[in-house]
Design an enzyme around this catalytic site. Structure first.
Site, short mmCIF file in Angstrom:
data_model
loop_
_atom_site.label_atom_id
_atom_site.label_comp_id
_atom_site.label_asym_id
_atom_site.label_seq_id
_atom_site.Cartn_x
_atom_site.Cartn_y
_atom_site.Cartn_z
CG ASP A 201 -31.86 -37.85 34.43
OD1 ASP A 201 -32.44 -37.14 35.26
OD2 ASP A 201 -31.32 -38.94 34.73
CE LYS A 205 -30.09 -38.16 37.64
NZ LYS A 205 -30.32 -39.57 37.29
#
Length: 314
Positions: A201, A205
């Protein structure tokens, strides 16, 4: 502005609920099995009550929401890796109709950034994706406002689950498995936490920020150097504390690439945010270091980033 929302999870529901406060109306919303459509604007209480009671937002087909009359499509379906489908096709379909696209789904921006920008260039619609990085934290808009050419790097703590686990391990002297189980009981970690604890995750980003910095969309998750927190022993945090330091999962994005992994940092330093908080540090060429901290996830928090993006559209 009239919005069509694809995805009725925490973010999509919150966009539906909060849009009116920002001066917009949601004319269509779709989940995986159904859609609710009203050209005059949907009543959020009615739609959400039906979703809670029946497991579906309406009686129409989901494709009808994508084909509805709206000004901007909000893509809030779950992030998928590789081909970024179906999120990418949803965005492409809206752009081909010269509609704007606001993404909360990281997949299209992290995995198919070049394709997304090409579709945008061929459209009169605009693509925005503040909500894909750091929830309510205005990381992308800050980079854009300063100008990517005047930013040398962006780094930070970008996953609340991993940060909660490391914070608890350090504070209580507990091992990883114990704190992970606690986080799952509290709903901070998923039943399958791999997306968070393995660093995926945070890496997505950072890939998004690297693509914004480079401008050419050359990075995907496959290009990132990623290490998670599963192998961080409690003893490492104890030793770090003796030296006035702690461990955080730090991601960094530059024009050269992306790195994510556990790092030793000062215990009371700026990056040592606690619990589920996120922080993004942006290194500028003329204004020094900027620190942006806040809630990096959550339905209402991420919806505020989505609706801020809607407000930026022409």
């Amino acid at each position: 502005m009239r919005l069509a929302v694809i995805g009725a999870g925490a973010v999509g529901r919150s966009v539906l609920d909060l849009a009116g406060e920002y001066g917009h109306s949601v004319v269509a919303i779709a989940d995986s099995e159904s859609a609710a459509i009203d050209p005059e604007g949907l009543d959020s209480e009615t739609v959400l009550a039906r979703k809670d009671e029946e497991g579906r937002v309406g009686s129409a087909d989901p494709d009808e929401a994508i084909d509805a009359e709206y000004d901007a499509l909000v893509e809030a379906t779950p992030t998928t890796l590789g081909d970024a489908e179906p999120g990418f096709s949803h965005a492409l379909g809206a752009l081909e109709r010269d509609r704007h696209v606001v993404l909360a789904n990281k997949g299209p921006v992290a995995e198919r950034y070049g394709d997304l920008r090409a579709a945008e260039r061929a459209s009169t619609g605009e693509v925005r994706f503040e909500a894909t990085v750091g929830g309510a934290i205005p990381a992308i808009s800050t980079i854009e406002d300063f100008g990517p050419d005047h930013i040398t790097a962006a780094r930070g703590v970008l996953n609340g689950t991993a940060n909660f686990i490391l914070t608890r391990m350090a504070a209580e002297g507990l091992d990883y498995e114990h704190v992970l189980a606690e986080a799952q009981d509290l709903g901070v970690a998923e039943a399958d936490p791999s997306f968070d604890v393995q660093g995926t995750d945070a890496a997505l980003k950072c890939v998004i920020m690297a693509n914004v910095l480079s401008g050419n969309g050359e990075f995907t998750l496959a290009d990132a150097e990623v290490e998670g927190i599963e192998d961080v022993p409690g003893s490492a945090l104890e030793l770090a504390a003796e030296d006035g330091r702690t461990v955080r999962l730090i991601g960094e994005a530059t024009r050269e690439g992306v790195r994510v992994g556990p790092r030793l940092i000062p215990e009371h330093g700026t990056l040592a945010v606690s619990g589920t908080r996120n922080i993004v540090q942006i290194e500028t060429t003329h204004a020094g270091r900027l620190n942006l901290s806040g809630r990096g996830a959550g339905g209402p928090e991420t919806a505020t980033a989505v609706l801020s993006d809607v407000g930026r559209l022409g």
